[in-house]
Write an enzyme that holds these catalytic residues in place. Structure first.
Site, short mmCIF file in Angstrom:
data_model
loop_
_atom_site.label_atom_id
_atom_site.label_comp_id
_atom_site.label_asym_id
_atom_site.label_seq_id
_atom_site.Cartn_x
_atom_site.Cartn_y
_atom_site.Cartn_z
N HIS A 89 1.08 -1.19 0.02
CA HIS A 89 -0.02 -0.04 0.08
C HIS A 89 0.89 1.28 -0.14
O HIS A 89 0.82 2.13 -0.83
CB HIS A 89 -1.05 0.03 1.19
CG HIS A 89 -1.76 1.15 1.52
ND1 HIS A 89 -2.93 1.13 1.44
CD2 HIS A 89 -1.46 2.70 1.48
CE1 HIS A 89 -3.49 2.37 1.54
NE2 HIS A 89 -2.64 3.01 1.67
N GLU A 90 1.90 1.35 0.93
CA GLU A 90 2.48 2.45 1.18
C GLU A 90 3.61 2.68 -0.21
O GLU A 90 3.97 3.75 -0.74
CB GLU A 90 3.56 2.61 2.42
CG GLU A 90 2.72 2.58 3.64
CD GLU A 90 1.58 3.61 3.70
OE1 GLU A 90 1.92 4.67 2.99
OE2 GLU A 90 0.64 3.33 4.38
N HIS A 93 2.09 4.23 -2.87
CA HIS A 93 1.93 5.72 -2.97
C HIS A 93 3.26 6.13 -3.90
O HIS A 93 3.19 7.15 -4.55
CB HIS A 93 1.76 6.21 -1.55
CG HIS A 93 0.53 6.14 -1.00
ND1 HIS A 93 -0.51 6.75 -1.61
CD2 HIS A 93 0.17 5.15 -0.02
CE1 HIS A 93 -1.52 6.44 -0.68
NE2 HIS A 93 -1.16 5.56 0.25
#
Length: 184
Positions: A89-90, A93
């Site tokens: 998820h990170e 980004h």
């Protein structure tokens, strides 16, 4: 196993998992976009309810790589979810930021595209149970509404110094009851 050794082992696993996700991102996106991604630094210093946080370095200062901050408490309590869900998820980004620029929405179409390419569901929030790292004090204020309104410490102090607050429902000026409500 002692807790410190367990935490060090989990951090090493997180480093290895991050390298694998970066390799995967480079395989997925190098041909289409011609950009290779350097492995971000990994810090285990995030507190509170957040599981992870991506921190972008400005392009001008590329001496420092991007950073992913992870919550060490959640890493220890939920290692599989942190390694298999939070890390990609990170990283998504960072990948979306590098491929599409800084003006994209944090969980917008570009980020969702990267998450889908990773084979992950684009969930915005984690579902891991978390104890709040701090308790907020709240203060009860009255207006025409029967239940009243709670203000946090910051707004309470401002109100005590003269800042006027109005109820969002009835529009009346809030008056302090003299009571502090339960923390939480």
């Amino acid at each position: 196993m002692n807790p410190a050794a367990n935490q060090t082992e989990l951090q090493q696993q997180a480093q290895q998992a991050l390298r694998q996700w970066v390799e995967r991102a480079n395989v997925l996106f190098v041909q289409d976009y011609g950009a290779t991604l350097d492995c971000p630094r990994l810090a285990f210093d995030l507190r509170g309810r957040g599981a992870g946080l991506a921190v972008f370095q400005p392009r001008k200062s590329m001496a420092e790589p991007d950073l992913i901050r992870l919550n060490p408490v959640l890493l220890e309590a939920h290692p599989q979810e942190m390694l298999k869900e939070t890390l990609p998820h990170e990283l998504a980004h960072i990948v979306a930021h590098r491929l599409f620029g800084p003006r994209i929405k944090p969980h917008g179409h570009e980020w969702r595209t990267v998450m889908s390419a990773f084979g992950k569901s684009p969930e915005v929030q984690h579902a891991m149970p978390v104890e709040p790292s701090r308790k907020l004090r709240r203060f009860l204020y009255h207006c025409a509404c029967p239940s009243g309104v709670e203000l946090t410490t910051i707004r309470h102090k401002r109100a005590r110094r003269g800042t006027g607050y109005l109820c969002r429902k009835c529009g009346q000026r809030l008056r302090w009851s003299g009571q502090e409500t339960a923390t939480g």
